[in-house]
Design an enzyme around this catalytic site. Sequence first.
Site, PDB file in Angstrom:
ATOM      1  N   GLU A  43     -20.566   6.121  -3.946  1.00 60.54           N
ATOM      2  CA  GLU A  43     -21.096   7.066  -2.949  1.00 60.54           C
ATOM      3  C   GLU A  43     -21.512   6.451  -1.622  1.00 60.54           C
ATOM      4  OE1 GLU A  43     -24.064   9.541  -4.921  1.00 60.54           O
ATOM      5  OE2 GLU A  43     -22.557  10.395  -6.249  1.00 60.54           O
ATOM      6  N   GLU A  61     -17.658  13.002 -10.824  1.00 61.42           N
ATOM      7  CA  GLU A  61     -19.072  13.248 -11.170  1.00 61.42           C
ATOM      8  C   GLU A  61     -19.368  14.717 -10.953  1.00 61.42           C
ATOM      9  OE1 GLU A  61     -22.345  11.215  -9.380  1.00 61.42           O
ATOM     10  OE2 GLU A  61     -21.484   9.229  -9.670  1.00 61.42           O
TER      11      GLU A  61
END
Length: 886
Positions: free
Chosen positions: A460, A555
């Site tokens: 991320e 995710e």
Amino acid sequence: MALGGLRVLLLLISCFVCTLSHTQISLNGEWIAKSSNGSIVVSSTVPGSIYTDLIKNGTLKDPYYRFNDEEYRWVAKDDWTFTRTFTVTSPMLKASSIKLVCDGLDTVASVYVNNQKVGESINMFVKYKFDIKHTLKAGPNEVKLVYQSPVKYASDMASKHWEYKVPPECPPEVQHGECHVNFIRKEQCSFSWDWGPAFPTIGIWKNISVEISNSVVIEAVMVETKPVGDYSSWMLSVNTFFDLYGSGKYPGVLEIRVPEVGLVQKLSTTVGGGVKNITATLKIDKGKVKTWWPNGHGEQPLYYVEVLFTSQTTSELTAKRVRVGFRTVELIQDKIPNASGLSFYFKINGKPIFMKGSNWIPADSFQERLTPKYLRSLLTSAQAVHMNMLRVWGGGIYESETFYSLADELGILIWQDFMFACALYPVDEYFLDSIQTEVTHQVLRLQHHPSVALWSGNNENEWGLMTDWYNITDFKRYKADYVTLYIDNIMNITQKLDRTRPFIPSSPSNGIETQQEGWVAKQPQDVHFGDIHHYDYGTKSWEWNHYQIPRFCSEYGFEAWPSFENLEKVSVTEDWNYNSEFCDHRQHHGDGNKQMVTQLGYYLNLPSNPDPVQQFKDYIYLTQINQAMSIKTETELFRRSQSTVVNGVGMTMGALYWQLQDIWQAPSWASIEYGGKWKMLHYYARHFFSPVLVSPYIDGAVLKVVLVVDTLSSGRALQKSGNTLYIQCYSWDNLKPLYTWTQKVDAPKVAASQIFQANVTAMLKTAKCSSLQHCVFFFFLNDVHTEVRNWVLPVPLKTAVGMKKPNVTISTVTQKDSQTYQIKLTTAAVAPFVWLEANGILGRFSDNSFLMVQSTTNIVFYAWETTDLNSLKKALTVRSLMDVYK
Ligand SMILES: *[C@@H]1O[C@H](CO)[C@@H](O)[C@H](O)[C@H]1NC(C)=O
Ligand SMILES: *[C@@H]1O[C@H](CO)[C@@H](O)[C@H](O)[C@H]1NC(C)=O
Ligand SMILES: *[C@@H]1O[C@H](CO)[C@@H](O)[C@H](O)[C@H]1NC(C)=O
Ligand SMILES: *[C@@H]1O[C@H](CO)[C@@H](O)[C@H](O)[C@H]1NC(C)=O
Ligand SMILES: *[C@@H]1O[C@H](CO)[C@@H](O)[C@H](O)[C@H]1NC(C)=O
Ligand SMILES: *[C@@H]1O[C@H](CO)[C@@H](O)[C@H](O)[C@H]1NC(C)=O
Ligand SMILES: *[C@@H]1O[C@H](CO)[C@@H](O)[C@H](O)[C@H]1NC(C)=O
Ligand SMILES: *[C@@H]1O[C@H](CO)[C@@H](O)[C@H](O)[C@H]1NC(C)=O
Ligand SMILES: CC(=O)N[C@H]1CO[C@H](CO)[C@@H](O)[C@@H]1O
């Protein structure tokens, strides 16, 4: 895989050689640990950490109990010294070189032998080898590691980085964590995460030994398996990496064996003088090896490759053995007809495969507590629910040998992040040097595992940088740092070492498109490219049309509380209340407890039992229902979307929900509790990841059913032709279906194909059901007893009409064999979310939290530990939704 094992093998083959093999003295075992001012001195076990040493000594109690994560923080704020002695003989001292080999030091330490400094550690992911010959004497010698507090070190490094800040500085307060974790090359979540406590461990967390040699030692063996033609014969390329002990050149014989295939190849070569690695290529003849496949697509045959090098000069032998599998991995990013963007899917052995799985975090704050048995139970639980991929998330650790070996055996592909997560990182020389060593070491260590499928630069950090999570003012500078770290260094090194698998710079990213956009894409979360991470706690999460459809979702998740049984171990009576200080303390995600209640409140009435403990248990049960239903809804949408593109979105080829398991007992996104017990979500995964999935959904006024097939060899669940889909409409108050529709399904394809659609209102009319509020639809393919079952709730259950207390009862329990028990359940009415628990007995049920539409059902309990019929009978409980309400 142990070198020791290979030595035994060699002993049998040619014993004169083994007496000359290089010597290794293990320094594992008992050490002494001392606090900085000497007030605490305890025996220490290596590999391990100071926390477990202090627990063993009785200085600390259960670190996971109540608020102990904060109570015990002083441990990480102190400096600790670890010492022990070892014996060296005079003949040993004649060797050309002697090194202290540290497989893993956690983290910042100065290393001394006989009070002479031999080196330093600043990175727990690096294998350090220090020259110590000059410090040694015959007889006992002392080795001493002086550790700095990781918390103080991180903070010092941040303050020394004075030119500009590298955020985030501290985690959100709700995490009760420590600051500047991005300034230390250590398990990033050990300073706290939104699902885990801060236990900034200190210690020798991997093996440590003394290695003595006169020539060279094999450090690593990398392998490349390349199919020739139709995957029946292979080229095996074996690249052996050496550590040089002397300064000379070492001519000798390199021997490579593949024993199962009867293959031996010897070549004369020279190591040293600039040559530190040697590649040999072997041809594996047609039919000699079988192809390795991910879980659900075939077998996982594994083959040992043994490499031996005998130095001609010293007659010394060095050897290493790795286990490999024959398979190929490709990440396909192609144009899609009539849609913008690119595909993003894996081909294994040339076959496109939908990736089903989850995300792996460290399974304990203290790695030394993880037994092979526990790791096996977690990974077997992943395999049992049809997972074929786990992502080793970048905020944890590069996992243990045991972990990757198990993944190889179970057919679980690994999406391997490098250990950088949710932060910007300093890239001055001091860090870059160490990171280069880290990346090289980890790629060399893990490369041979057939399970490892993909390298990914970080978690991320592209997304965080682009969408300004950190209020930075100088984007250009941080972008340049980003490219330096993940592209110029991590990607370059990885691709130079390992040409056999794809690399992506970040997760999520837009794959190739990210590169086109200069490595930081405008929208790293673009559903038309690469992978996405999706979270939305405001959404009505049981509704499929509230979700995005990406190419690959690496995710997505929703929180739930773990079982009462799990929490009870670390809490006391006053904590058993949804609004207690304890429940607040354990919730590390801002507003998490509220979000769960808001979401489940869209669908279910809230608990109101006047007994606070019962009410707390009811909340636990309902949050688990909400989590399971939400992820079921989202995952089925992803699997339904694999074969089509509508309005540019679709061709979804991966669903890895967040997260597989817990690090401690707390509310989280996990589907498996700390200790191994399955939450409701994990039982649901067995259905929504089933190789044959019947996925019904209501689209406006139309009920549609999609058949998703991963492989046509699915046993009795699916026939080559002549399958029948059964759709039943039940009213809540009646165990007899009001109506049953049947639909023939011939020639099913490996795809997602719609097999039924009908007007819901018309169906209700046919079934004589008075309204959507009164009824529920139940689906199965061919045989109600296979796992290919499903149901659709046409309205939020809190608005359903006619639901009764079904009185679900355990009528009999019988023992089948030592670990298998059959449980017969009865019900007086249709019962949603029938939930069985075996309190205090580890194991799992054949199904759980199901919709019970037959008056009796048989469920099997598979015990994972020794138990007996009476204990199980006492431990079993069953409930269903209406038991929550008066
Ligand atoms: C660590 O050392 C032990 C004991 O010497 C050995 O059995 C084990 O295989 C080693 N582990 C690794 C990962 O090298
Ligand atoms: C030694 O350090 C501990 C903290 O680790 C502290 O509690 C203690 O008071 C110190 N003792 C002395 C004698 O300074
Ligand atoms: C804890 O360590 C102290 C000091 O080394 C020792 O005296 C004591 O026996 C240890 N206690 C236990 C339970 O091991
Ligand atoms: C793409 O669009 C064209 C024109 O609308 C159509 O003829 C063609 O069948 C479409 N192709 C696919 C694969 O959908
Ligand atoms: C960034 O700025 C916003 C608005 O000023 C603030 O709410 C937020 O907490 C800041 N975030 C960080 C990471 O500093
Ligand atoms: C990384 O590789 C690229 C392309 O091969 C090259 O241009 C660049 O200089 C390399 N960077 C480093 C730091 O080696
Ligand atoms: C569905 O069926 C009902 C009842 O037969 C009918 O009134 C309605 O128009 C149908 N809706 C659609 C979208 O066909
Ligand atoms: C529930 O079912 C059990 C077993 O069938 C029966 O003995 C019991 O009387 C039922 N209780 C109620 C309240 O109906
Ligand atoms: C990955 C790696 O370091 N490979 C090296 C192996 O040795 C050859 C020949 O010395 C080098 O060219 C490679 O770079």
